[in-house]
Design an enzyme around this catalytic site. Structure first.
Site, PDB file in Angstrom:
ATOM      1  N   LYS A  53       0.837  -1.203   0.000  1.00  0.00           N
ATOM      2  CA  LYS A  53       0.000   0.000   0.000  1.00  0.00           C
ATOM      3  C   LYS A  53       0.871   1.252   0.000  1.00  0.00           C
ATOM      4  O   LYS A  53       0.602   2.206  -0.740  1.00  0.00           O
ATOM      5  CB  LYS A  53      -0.933  -0.008   1.218  1.00  0.00           C
ATOM      6  N   ALA A  73      -1.303   0.293   6.526  1.00  0.00           N
ATOM      7  CA  ALA A  73      -1.649  -0.713   7.527  1.00  0.00           C
ATOM      8  C   ALA A  73      -2.546  -1.762   6.892  1.00  0.00           C
ATOM      9  O   ALA A  73      -3.286  -1.474   5.949  1.00  0.00           O
ATOM     10  CB  ALA A  73      -2.355  -0.065   8.717  1.00  0.00           C
ATOM     11  N   ASP A  74      -2.463  -2.960   7.419  1.00  0.00           N
ATOM     12  CA  ASP A  74      -3.348  -4.022   6.948  1.00  0.00           C
ATOM     13  C   ASP A  74      -3.668  -4.948   8.112  1.00  0.00           C
ATOM     14  O   ASP A  74      -2.813  -5.234   8.953  1.00  0.00           O
ATOM     15  CB  ASP A  74      -2.718  -4.810   5.804  1.00  0.00           C
ATOM     16  N   THR A  75      -4.926  -5.396   8.140  1.00  0.00           N
ATOM     17  CA  THR A  75      -5.407  -6.258   9.220  1.00  0.00           C
ATOM     18  C   THR A  75      -6.007  -7.533   8.652  1.00  0.00           C
ATOM     19  O   THR A  75      -6.776  -7.475   7.693  1.00  0.00           O
ATOM     20  CB  THR A  75      -6.488  -5.523  10.052  1.00  0.00           C
ATOM     21  N   ALA A 110      -0.449  -5.121  10.668  1.00  0.00           N
ATOM     22  CA  ALA A 110       0.907  -4.659  10.382  1.00  0.00           C
ATOM     23  C   ALA A 110       0.877  -3.198   9.962  1.00  0.00           C
ATOM     24  O   ALA A 110      -0.061  -2.750   9.289  1.00  0.00           O
ATOM     25  CB  ALA A 110       1.539  -5.506   9.281  1.00  0.00           C
TER      26      ALA A 110
END
Length: 197
Positions: A53, A73-75, A110
């Site tokens: 991203k 960010a990624d979940t 993250a």
């Protein structure tokens, strides 16, 4: 404070940056998460996507533009090796909640931060275990009817009505919300960005 580009349209992530008083602008990255996710192990997927991203936003900006900071960010949610993303429809959200009720799953978020001075990207990952109380079919249907499942990883929002069904959290709630505050503060500090102004 210098403005940060947030590579996410998540209102929850924006709320956390506002709470911390960090100035930001939103630029949505255009990446195919499914393709990226297919190339790595489950545990590494959020970091890869967060970094992708950031990279996508970085490459979308004019070459001459000075870019101080980009935050991605990624979940993901993991239970028994299965990844739960955002449900595609109400039926899938119902399936997710049936899987979660009366059991524990892990939320992995993250962060990736691009530092325009050093032209490097660093990352941090947070893990939180979430335990749902047993839920009846009526309770699951009631929650689905609220519509909160739309656009939420795993089909629930811990910061809203879903909290009435959550019996235990091991780790930080902000990790589940999508932007772990302790890790964010640490990564900003490490890169020389202070919010203590």
């Amino acid at each position: 404070m210098e403005p940060i580009i947030l590579a996410s349209s998540s209102p929850r992530r924006q709320d956390i940056l506002k709470m911390l008083g960090i100035p930001f602008q939103v630029i949505m990255p255009n990446i195919d998460e499914a393709i990226a996710a297919a190339t790595v192990d489950t545990e590494e997927m959020p970091e890869l996507l967060a970094r992708e991203k950031v990279a996508e936003v970085l490459h979308s900006l004019p070459p001459a533009q000075k870019i101080p900071w980009i935050l991605g960010a990624d979940t993901v949610i993991v239970k028994n090796g299965k990844i739960y993303g955002k449900p595609e429809n109400q039926e899938q959200a119902e399936e997710f909640l049936h899987d979660f009720q009366g059991s524990t799953h892990t939320v992995i978020t993250a962060l990736a931060l691009y530092n325009g001075r050093t032209k490097t990207t660093t990352s941090k990952t947070a893990h939180t275990k979430v335990t749902f109380a047993p839920m009846s079919d009526a309770e699951i249907q009631w929650y689905l009817d609220t519509g909160e499942w739309h656009g939420a990883a795993g089909g629930y929002r811990i910061q809203s009505l879903a909290s009435i069904f959550i019996s235990k959290i091991e780790g930080s709630q902000s990790c589940v919300t999508g932007l772990p505050i302790s890790e964010l503060y640490a990564i900003l500090n490490e890169q020389g960005y202070t919010i203590l102004e």
